[in-house]
Write a protein that holds these residues in place. Structure first.
Motif, short mmCIF file in Angstrom:
data_model
loop_
_atom_site.label_atom_id
_atom_site.label_comp_id
_atom_site.label_asym_id
_atom_site.label_seq_id
_atom_site.Cartn_x
_atom_site.Cartn_y
_atom_site.Cartn_z
N UNK A 3 12.73 27.88 22.32
CA UNK A 3 13.92 28.21 21.58
C UNK A 3 13.27 28.51 20.00
N UNK A 4 12.58 27.60 19.58
CA UNK A 4 11.93 27.80 18.19
C UNK A 4 11.04 29.02 18.15
N UNK A 5 10.24 29.26 19.43
CA UNK A 5 9.35 30.36 19.28
C UNK A 5 9.62 31.53 19.26
N UNK A 6 11.23 31.74 19.46
CA UNK A 6 12.06 32.99 19.31
C UNK A 6 11.66 33.64 18.05
N UNK A 7 11.67 32.47 16.91
CA UNK A 7 11.42 33.14 15.49
C UNK A 7 10.45 33.79 15.32
N UNK A 8 9.16 33.94 16.20
CA UNK A 8 8.02 34.51 16.18
C UNK A 8 7.80 35.56 16.97
N UNK A 9 8.47 36.58 16.70
CA UNK A 9 8.66 37.87 17.62
C UNK A 9 7.36 38.50 17.91
#
Length: 285
Positions: free
Chosen positions: A37-43
């Motif tokens: 979920x946190x890695x969604x910020x690094x598209x």
């Protein structure tokens, strides 16, 4: 705890708590749902779905994969999501004998569940009283497994060194073993496991070695990571593995591997076949 329970402890993980980490359509690790979920910020770096986390297909070279993933890891360390930056790089590859896709800081390896490699050395001494093994007690300052029992030499495999180069380096740092002696260590196989640990999902392949040392040799730690060394009869090692929690979890696995190889455990032991099976993880993905 029995030897078989020691082995089982190295294979415990719950796949439903993770999403596969995919690079070039191949699974290279597993990531918790929270981190995904946190890695969604690094598209620009990751393509995150409800089923998986994939490295962006726009990243096509070793250099740009390394650079972009490093920037994400540093942001996660800054935010406290990954506890620390180790400043030691691991190769990201599903086989040590294939070129790595990129390199990643060791502190993040468990959080991405990538396959990590290492060397573990049994320091052995033939004496008039029988075989003895050098055991190290990890320093209390170690962030992982402080004060637990370990091999005379053991360490993760950093990017840029061969297995033997790393063994020689670790032998000098951890036990002050001269290069010429360390180089005589004999490769004896490997153990593999995947298990949930406080520092992430450990997906490890450990290359095992036997190193016979002269009875006059006494190891001396040089890097502050070992508090004390003990030279124990094999019978005492077996007793401590079986009846205490003193050994670091993967050290127990490597020592059981040694006991099988050297005939201290035999087919007449009830758990023999299960112990052999437990030397390697059983799942493929």
């Amino acid at each position: 705890m029995s030897l078989l329970e020691r082995v089982k402890a190295c294979h415990f993980w719950q796949p439903e708590n993770y999403r596969p980490f995919i690079i070039n359509n191949e699974v290279h690790g597993h990531i918790t749902h929270d981190l995904a979920t946190r890695l969604k910020d690094f598209t620009s770096v990751f393509d995150v779905s409800s089923q998986s986390v994939a490295l962006s297909t726009k990243l096509t070279t070793f250099e740009n994969r390394t650079s972009e993933v490093e920037s994400v890891i540093k942001a996660l360390v800054k935010d406290g999501i990954i506890p620390r930056w180790r400043d030691e790089e691991y190769a990201v590859t599903n086989s040590w004998h294939l070129p790595p896709l990129f390199k990643m800081d060791r502190g993040a390896s468990g959080h991405f569940g990538i396959r990590s490699y290492g060397v573990h050395v049994n320091g052995l001494v033939h004496t008039r009283d029988g075989l003895k093994i050098w055991i190290g007690k990890r320093a209390l300052s170690k962030p992982n497994a402080p004060g637990e029992l370990d091999h005379i030499v053991a360490g993760g495999q950093p990017y840029g060194l061969t297995i033997m180069e790393n063994l020689i380096k670790e032998a000098e740092e951890e036990a002050n073993i001269p290069r010429a002696i360390a180089a005589t260590a004999k490769a004896t196989g490997m153990v593999t496991y995947r298990c949930e640990r406080p520092d992430g999902l450990k997906n490890d392949h450990l290359y095992t070695y036997d190193l016979y040392l002269d009875e006059s040799f006494t190891p001396q730690n040089m890097d502050g990571e070992v508090e004390e060394f003990y030279l124990w009869p094999i019978e005492k090692v077996i007793d401590r593995i079986t009846n205490t929690d003193d050994f670091k979890y993967n050290v127990s696995l490597v020592l059981i591997h040694f006991l099988i190889r050297e005939g201290y455990l035999t087919p007449d032991d009830d758990t023999y076949s299960d112990l052999i099976k437990g030397m390697h993880r059983q799942d493929i993905a």
